[in-house]
Design an enzyme around this catalytic site. Sequence first.
Site, PDB file in Angstrom:
ATOM      1  N   SER A  49      36.298  88.442  39.873  1.00  0.00           N
ATOM      2  CA  SER A  49      36.334  88.623  38.422  1.00  0.00           C
ATOM      3  C   SER A  49      36.888  90.162  37.849  1.00  0.00           C
ATOM      4  CB  SER A  49      34.942  88.802  38.056  1.00  0.00           C
ATOM      5  OG  SER A  49      34.391  89.074  36.823  1.00  0.00           O
ATOM      6  N   GLY A  74      38.985  88.933  50.843  1.00  0.00           N
ATOM      7  CA  GLY A  74      39.013  89.767  52.188  1.00  0.00           C
ATOM      8  C   GLY A  74      37.705  90.662  51.662  1.00  0.00           C
ATOM      9  N   GLY A 106      34.629  89.803  51.713  1.00  0.00           N
ATOM     10  CA  GLY A 106      33.155  89.323  52.096  1.00  0.00           C
ATOM     11  C   GLY A 106      32.610  87.927  51.496  1.00  0.00           C
ATOM     12  N   LYS A 107      32.969  88.214  49.859  1.00  0.00           N
ATOM     13  CA  LYS A 107      32.012  87.179  48.954  1.00  0.00           C
ATOM     14  C   LYS A 107      31.371  85.527  49.676  1.00  0.00           C
ATOM     15  CE  LYS A 107      35.445  86.881  46.013  1.00  0.00           C
ATOM     16  NZ  LYS A 107      37.029  87.822  46.491  1.00  0.00           N
ATOM     17  N   GLY A 126      34.260  90.858  44.200  1.00  0.00           N
ATOM     18  CA  GLY A 126      34.907  91.868  44.666  1.00  0.00           C
ATOM     19  C   GLY A 126      36.259  91.189  45.403  1.00  0.00           C
ATOM     20  N   LEU A 127      36.859  92.063  45.505  1.00  0.00           N
ATOM     21  CA  LEU A 127      38.428  91.376  46.102  1.00  0.00           C
ATOM     22  C   LEU A 127      38.835  90.526  47.124  1.00  0.00           C
ATOM     23  CD1 LEU A 127      40.169  95.615  45.886  1.00  0.00           C
ATOM     24  CD2 LEU A 127      40.610  93.448  44.461  1.00  0.00           C
TER      25      LEU A 127
END
Lengths: 173, 173
Positions: free
Chosen positions: A84, A10, A12-13, A7-8
Site C-alpha cells: 500500500s 518479500g 512476508g505479507k 509491507g514491501l
Amino acid sequence: MIIWLVGLSGAGKTTVGREVVRQWKRSAPNTVLVDGDEIRALYKHDQRPGSHTVEGRRDNAERITALCHWLDGQGINAVVCILSIFPEMRAENRMRFSQYFEVYLKVPLPALQARDEKGLYGKAARGEMTHVVGIDIPFPEPETADLVVDNTPGAAAPENLARRILEGAGVLK
Amino acid sequence: MIIWLVGLSGAGKTTVGREVVRQWKRSAPNTVLVDGDEIRALYKHDQRPGSHTVEGRRDNAERITALCHWLDGQGINAVVCILSIFPEMRAENRMRFSQYFEVYLKVPLPALQARDEKGLYGKAARGEMTHVVGIDIPFPEPETADLVVDNTPGAAAPENLARRILEGAGVLK
C-alpha cells in the site's frame, strides 16, 4: 473487521496473512484472505500493460478497498495483504470500514534485496525492471499503523506474528 | 456452497436472494450475497459503453464466476443473483464449485412487461433501449436448474421461496 497488512515485496505479507486467517477462522469462519496478487488475477479483464505503474497500482488499491467495503458490509472479516503506497487511501480506510486495524510488516530494504525471493530487486538494480516499489517507486513508510511488526528474516515465526496481530486487533486475548 | 439464482430482470432475484442470505446466515455467518448489479459497481474500472451488450455481459458473468470461485475456495457460501444467459458457463459452474445449486426464478415475460419496475421493457418496446434480455437479447430458459420456482406476482412470499430454496439445497431440513 478489516486487518490491513502493509509491507514491501518479500516482507512476508502473504505468509503472515495466511496464518492470521488460519488462526482467526477458528473462532470466525466468516473470514477471508484478500491477497493483492490474487485480486489482480480476479479482476483479470483489466490486466493490461501499465498495471504495475503508480496509476495501475492505484486502480488495484481502489478495487481492493471496494471489495473489502463490500465484504465488510456483509459481516465478513478480511485480512488484506497489500503493498500500500497511498497514505491517503489508508486514512480513508479508517473511516470506511466498520473496524480497521493497520499493521506494518517491516523489513529493512537491504535484507529484502539480499533475499530477493522473486528476483525483482536484482532486476531493478540491473536496470532490467522498472516500477519496483522501494527502488524507482517510493515507499512512504506507514506512519499510521496500529502495530509495527519486525519481520526481518529469523526475527519471529509467522504463527507468533499472527498471534500478536490478532491480539493487537482485539480478536484474541 | 454456491446457490445460483437465475432469472430475467424484474423476476425478483435480489429480493429473494437477500432473503435466502438472511435465513442462511442464521446458521452460517460465512455467507454473502453476490448481486450482479453490485458486482458491476465493485469492478467499477470496467464500466464502459457496451457493458450491457452480450460481450459485456459475458465479461461480467466471468468476473462473478471468478469471485465466487475465490470465495468458495475460502469456505464462504455465496447466493448469486444473476441474469445468466450463458448455458455453457452454468455447466462449468457445476464442475468449478465445491457444491452448486441452481435455481430458476421463473416469471412469464408478459407479467414482467406489465409490472416493468425499472421501465426497461417499456423502453425496449418503444425502441428507446437496446440490449434488453428477453427482448433483443435472447434468454435461453435454464434447462439444468436443480429447482424451478414460480415467482409470478402474488404467487408466494419471498421468505417462503427462500425457505424452499434452502431446503432444496439441503441447507435447511
